[in-house]
Design a protein around this motif. Structure first.
Motif: not given
Lengths: 380, 380
Positions: B3, B5, B8-12, B14, B199-200, B204-205, B318, B324
């Motif tokens: 990944y 990208d 565009a958005s990051t994972p959340v 833990e 979400h950057k 969470p978004k 990605c 995006a």
């Protein structure tokens, strides 16, 4: 804590929370991104649209996701009006709508749109006659809530719809309080557009939806926006939407069961109030209207609602004096005032609302507190 | 999956997910409700406001929570302009802003507000001269992004701010791409208002914030709205905001460490491109500008960006061809065009962006795919 304020917000179900977690981990891509991480998110959205459409008997391409009920009302009403031809820019709504509907029409008024606010009759109902009287040749949109969040009174939308259809007037309803509680079918209600929200159906806060049938010629507020077909610009909150749909699916499965439970709790409350000879009147005393079974609007004679709410809170019980979205205001709620009550009576209003975890024991604790208040007063 | 990208958005993270879960369980009340369930939610909001204010060197009562970066830009720009006196209704922004800023100013234009869109110089920079030339006696607000989401180019806000302060012009910046990546201090940048998004930063978004200093006389778009001091009507998403703040606090703690890691990955990529003799140019080739270390804008000679993105995707990698929020459009991005490139060159643009999980191995896999594409082409 005894929580009797499910109409303000519901806890999140285990299943919805699990879906949220899984999607946050597996599906964090931006749904607008064209790679597989985005594609996965996009697939969840497609499924969610299909599932929600099936629940309300609509078409998947009529479903637009938002950040919640308020935004759904704001976007639906403004975007639909934005798409009306110049000679149809008259909007009718009611005095008992959620604040967000009033925000939307006020903002339309500032743009030169003519707005008529109609009052329900003394039973809180918008009748065909009341609606007919407000319709003008230039009326393009009518927005009437499905049920009121404070009183639980259900509007006879299916009876009003033909009046509008034969005049080519679009019909929007705020179904935030009814979706997942009673049947909400586009077809049965005869509406063109609907607003709903996630956090009233045991999903996390942060999602909502607008449904607009393909016959609705809405126009985006922000030209050139790409997400949700232009209705709502901004990264789509896929994990929350997925959790919203999972929770909604659960609601649909237990709709009848919960309805029965709510009725039982309501009847138990009404019966106990009489048995315990408490000076509590409820809106259920007047049976000229259909009401949501999980909301009881009541008046504790001699006590301001605010006082009762705070006293209950000291006893670990959460009830409300009306819509949370208008809390902090100390004037009586328009929905309660609309029942032709004096300010003094309207200020006595308290709302109880039930949900999944509610039990007779909760009601007993509440009534015990009511009795305590009554004794304190007599002793004073 | 590799990944690349993160912009565009990051994972959340833990930790953020854990906070979200806990708050969803313990703190589901409506923050506007006046009972303890609402009070608990309200307390989390108060803490969140204090924490975010401290991170950006602002005041807690200047923090307003929203549903995300797009909404932050829409609300900030429109509400600030709404509060400007009639003789100050001129707004300046740039051609390289996020689509949401352009949505906001277009909507202001329809209300009769005069808007000037300025172009950066060939290095992508808004200089003092460029800004000064656009300022009119009636200019009331200037909105310039902190850094561009596609090119990573950082604007010299601190150099521009005095020009505006001495003319009593309010200064807003979209810091969605910089917050949590480089230092964002209201005081150092000299701005009055800032937009950020959850979400950057591995949250969470569904959350974002607007900061507006107390000197900003903004006026709500929806009069009478109660939440967030009237800036944003609608139930406040407390669990998501709590998670957003938890994630942001983590970002602040590892700001320097991540910055160094990003620089190392960037330098590794630049060095490897040369070593492997790949026909890849990057925006980093021109050192006349400051750039975010985790974003590399590059051009693979002879390949359309869209083609490279899809080829990478087939290899499980990605990357992106730009923002995006504007994907699906096939015209070259304004931010890339602003660098005085031809349409052909601009369409070759690809954006790589790094984050917590990124490694040299990711870069190696990407470069391997580039080599593969190059060979395929030679073979063809």
């Amino acid at each position: 804590m005894v929580y009797l304020d499910y109409a303000a917000s519901t806890p999140v179900s285990e299943e919805a929370l699990h879906v949220f977690q899984q999607l946050s981990k597996d599906c964090y891509g931006n749904a607008s991104s064209l790679h597989d991480a985005g594609g996965k998110a996009h697939d969840i959205l497609t499924y969610s649209r299909q599932s929600l459409a099936a629940m309300i008997e609509g078409e998947p391409n009529g479903v637009y996701f938002t950040s919640g009920g308020t935004e759904s009302n704001l976007l639906a009403i403004q975007s639909i009006t934005n798409g009306l031809p110049a000679h149809k820019k008259h909007v009718i709504t009611t005095s008992v709508e959620h604040p967000s509907v009033h925000h939307a029409v006020s903002s339309l008024e500032r743009l030169g749109v003519k707005v008529t606010i109609i009052e329900p009759n003394q039973d809180g109902i918008i009748t065909e006659d009341i609606l007919k009287e407000a319709i003008l040749p230039e009326t393009g949109l009518v927005s009437i809530q499905h049920a009121n969040s404070e009183t639980g009174i259900i509007q006879p939308l299916a009876e009003l719809a033909p009046l509008l259809k034969e005049r080519n007037i679009l019909f929007h309803t705020d179904a935030v309080q009814t979706f997942g509680k009673i049947r909400v079918s586009i077809k049965e209600l005869g509406v063109d557009a609907v607003s709903i929200s996630s956090h009233k159906v045991y999903a996390p806060k942060g999602a909502g939806a607008v449904y607009m049938g393909t016959q609705v010629p809405w126009k985006p507020l922000y030209a050139g926006a790409v997400q949700e077909n232009g209705l709502r610009p901004g990264t789509v909150n896929v994990p929350c939407i997925g959790a919203f749909i999972a929770a909604s699916e659960q609601m649909m499965l237990r709709l009848d069961e919960q309805h029965t439970l709510d009725e039982q709790l309501r009847d138990y409350f009404l019966q106990q109030v009489k048995l315990r000879k408490l000076p509590v009147r409820t809106l259920q005393d007047n049976d000229n209207r259909r009401m949501l079974p999980h909301i009881i609007g009541c008046f504790f004679e001699g006590f301001e609602g605010q006082y009762v709410m705070l006293a209950c809170n000291r006893h670990g019980i959460c009830v409300s004096t009306g819509s949370a979205c208008a809390s902090g205001y100390h004037h009586p709620s328009p929905a309660v005032k609309a029942l032709r009550l004096s300010d003094r009576d309207a200020l006595q209003f308290i709302r109880l609302s039930f949900g999944w975890q509610s039990s007779q024991d909760d009601i007993d604790q509440l009534l015990h507190t009511f009795e305590h208040l009554q004794k304190e007063k007599k002793g004073a």
